[in-house]
Design a protein around this motif. Structure first.
Motif, PDB file in Angstrom:
ATOM      1  N   ALA A 143       0.849  -1.184   0.000  1.00 17.46           N
ATOM      2  CA  ALA A 143       0.000   0.000   0.000  1.00 17.46           C
ATOM      3  C   ALA A 143       0.889   1.240   0.000  1.00 17.46           C
ATOM      4  O   ALA A 143       0.748   2.126  -0.837  1.00 17.46           O
ATOM      5  CB  ALA A 143      -0.920   0.002   1.213  1.00 17.46           C
ATOM      6  N   LEU A 144       1.824   1.303   0.942  1.00 17.20           N
ATOM      7  CA  LEU A 144       2.741   2.433   1.061  1.00 17.20           C
ATOM      8  C   LEU A 144       4.157   1.917   0.873  1.00 17.20           C
ATOM      9  O   LEU A 144       4.617   1.079   1.645  1.00 17.20           O
ATOM     10  CB  LEU A 144       2.613   3.094   2.432  1.00 17.20           C
ATOM     11  CG  LEU A 144       1.205   3.496   2.868  1.00 17.20           C
ATOM     12  CD1 LEU A 144       1.235   4.096   4.263  1.00 17.20           C
ATOM     13  CD2 LEU A 144       0.588   4.461   1.873  1.00 17.20           C
ATOM     14  N   SER A 145       4.834   2.411  -0.145  1.00 16.87           N
ATOM     15  CA  SER A 145       6.212   1.992  -0.410  1.00 16.87           C
ATOM     16  C   SER A 145       6.872   3.058  -1.274  1.00 16.87           C
ATOM     17  O   SER A 145       6.234   4.025  -1.689  1.00 16.87           O
ATOM     18  CB  SER A 145       6.228   0.646  -1.133  1.00 16.87           C
ATOM     19  OG  SER A 145       5.748   0.780  -2.456  1.00 16.87           O
ATOM     20  N   GLY A 146       8.132   2.843  -1.572  1.00 13.42           N
ATOM     21  CA  GLY A 146       8.821   3.746  -2.482  1.00 13.42           C
ATOM     22  C   GLY A 146       8.166   3.767  -3.849  1.00 13.42           C
ATOM     23  O   GLY A 146       8.047   4.806  -4.476  1.00 13.42           O
ATOM     24  N   GLY A 147       7.710   2.611  -4.296  1.00 18.16           N
ATOM     25  CA  GLY A 147       7.098   2.505  -5.607  1.00 18.16           C
ATOM     26  C   GLY A 147       5.692   3.058  -5.697  1.00 18.16           C
ATOM     27  O   GLY A 147       5.277   3.548  -6.744  1.00 18.16           O
ATOM     28  N   THR A 148       4.930   2.995  -4.605  1.00 18.80           N
ATOM     29  CA  THR A 148       3.536   3.445  -4.676  1.00 18.80           C
ATOM     30  C   THR A 148       3.361   4.918  -4.331  1.00 18.80           C
ATOM     31  O   THR A 148       2.570   5.603  -4.968  1.00 18.80           O
ATOM     32  CB  THR A 148       2.628   2.607  -3.745  1.00 18.80           C
ATOM     33  OG1 THR A 148       3.072   2.749  -2.386  1.00 18.80           O
ATOM     34  CG2 THR A 148       2.613   1.149  -4.151  1.00 18.80           C
ATOM     35  N   VAL A 149       4.066   5.397  -3.309  1.00 14.62           N
ATOM     36  CA  VAL A 149       3.857   6.787  -2.872  1.00 14.62           C
ATOM     37  C   VAL A 149       5.152   7.552  -2.641  1.00 14.62           C
ATOM     38  O   VAL A 149       5.133   8.674  -2.162  1.00 14.62           O
ATOM     39  CB  VAL A 149       2.986   6.851  -1.585  1.00 14.62           C
ATOM     40  CG1 VAL A 149       1.591   6.322  -1.844  1.00 14.62           C
ATOM     41  CG2 VAL A 149       3.656   6.123  -0.428  1.00 14.62           C
ATOM     42  N   GLY A 150       6.292   6.925  -2.962  1.00 18.71           N
ATOM     43  CA  GLY A 150       7.569   7.611  -2.774  1.00 18.71           C
ATOM     44  C   GLY A 150       8.096   7.566  -1.358  1.00 18.71           C
ATOM     45  O   GLY A 150       8.974   8.350  -0.999  1.00 18.71           O
ATOM     46  N   SER A 151       7.616   6.638  -0.548  1.00 15.78           N
ATOM     47  CA  SER A 151       8.107   6.502   0.821  1.00 15.78           C
ATOM     48  C   SER A 151       9.594   6.181   0.802  1.00 15.78           C
ATOM     49  O   SER A 151      10.071   5.455  -0.056  1.00 15.78           O
ATOM     50  CB  SER A 151       7.337   5.383   1.528  1.00 15.78           C
ATOM     51  OG  SER A 151       7.877   5.145   2.803  1.00 15.78           O
ATOM     52  N   ARG A 152      10.333   6.712   1.762  1.00 13.73           N
ATOM     53  CA  ARG A 152      11.770   6.468   1.819  1.00 13.73           C
ATOM     54  C   ARG A 152      12.160   5.417   2.848  1.00 13.73           C
ATOM     55  O   ARG A 152      13.140   4.713   2.677  1.00 13.73           O
ATOM     56  CB  ARG A 152      12.498   7.756   2.164  1.00 13.73           C
ATOM     57  CG  ARG A 152      12.473   8.740   1.052  1.00 13.73           C
ATOM     58  CD  ARG A 152      13.619   9.646   1.256  1.00 13.73           C
ATOM     59  NE  ARG A 152      13.333  10.983   0.804  1.00 13.73           N
ATOM     60  CZ  ARG A 152      14.069  12.007   1.141  1.00 13.73           C
ATOM     61  NH1 ARG A 152      15.061  11.863   1.953  1.00 13.73           N
ATOM     62  NH2 ARG A 152      13.786  13.188   0.661  1.00 13.73           N
ATOM     63  N   ARG A 153      11.453   5.348   3.971  1.00 12.10           N
ATOM     64  CA  ARG A 153      11.866   4.448   5.041  1.00 12.10           C
ATOM     65  C   ARG A 153      10.746   3.544   5.534  1.00 12.10           C
ATOM     66  O   ARG A 153      10.945   2.804   6.481  1.00 12.10           O
ATOM     67  CB  ARG A 153      12.409   5.253   6.216  1.00 12.10           C
ATOM     68  CG  ARG A 153      13.697   5.982   5.892  1.00 12.10           C
ATOM     69  CD  ARG A 153      14.254   6.716   7.087  1.00 12.10           C
ATOM     70  NE  ARG A 153      13.372   7.776   7.562  1.00 12.10           N
ATOM     71  CZ  ARG A 153      13.483   9.056   7.228  1.00 12.10           C
ATOM     72  NH1 ARG A 153      14.426   9.432   6.415  1.00 12.10           N
ATOM     73  NH2 ARG A 153      12.662   9.945   7.700  1.00 12.10           N
TER      74      ARG A 153
END
Length: 137
Positions: free
Chosen positions: A26-36
């Motif tokens: 759901a939330l990751s670097g690939g889906t929303v640009g999360s870094r950590r």
């Protein structure tokens, strides 16, 4: 606009609807640009078990949405089985070998997982063993 290290500024709240997951993520670097942070939903079918694995240097937080999964790890003497119910939380420390089981013959077990990496890490191990201090170095 960029930060002092040249990375783009991520200055908005992202909404990922339940039907918009990228696989489990759901939330990751690939889906929303999360870094950590990596966060996703996993459904374990009835009478299923994952392989023995760990998540590298990432901590994993688990929230049980539905079903009654069992989390299994080794304490140095033998396997420890922690039975869960909806609403329970678990912390899986970095490098700790474990597996998830769903012993229910009818109901899937649904969990939400958060990890301290932006992408999922799942490293298979041949068996469960107690994590020693030197294993994390």
């Amino acid at each position: 606009m960029t930060t002092h290290d040249g990375a783009p500024v991520n200055n908005r709240v992202h909404h990922v609807r339940s039907g918009e997951l990228d696989g489990f993520a759901a939330l990751s670097g690939g889906t929303v640009g999360s870094r950590r942070l990596w966060m996703g939903r996993v459904e374990n079918p009835p009478l299923s078990s994952t392989d023995n694995h760990h998540h590298g240097d990432s901590e994993a937080g688990v929230y049980v949405v539905s079903g009654r999964p069992v989390f299994v790890f080794h304490d140095g003497t033998g396997e420890v089985r922690l039975a869960a119910e909806p609403g329970d939380f678990f912390l899986v420390p970095p490098f700790v070998p474990h597996r998830e089981e769903n012993p229910d013959p009818h109901e899937p077990a649904v969990v939400v997982i958060a990890r301290t990496t932006q992408e999922p890490i799942k490293i298979p191990v041949p068996e469960l063993y107690q994590l020693a201090d030197h294993d994390t170095a």
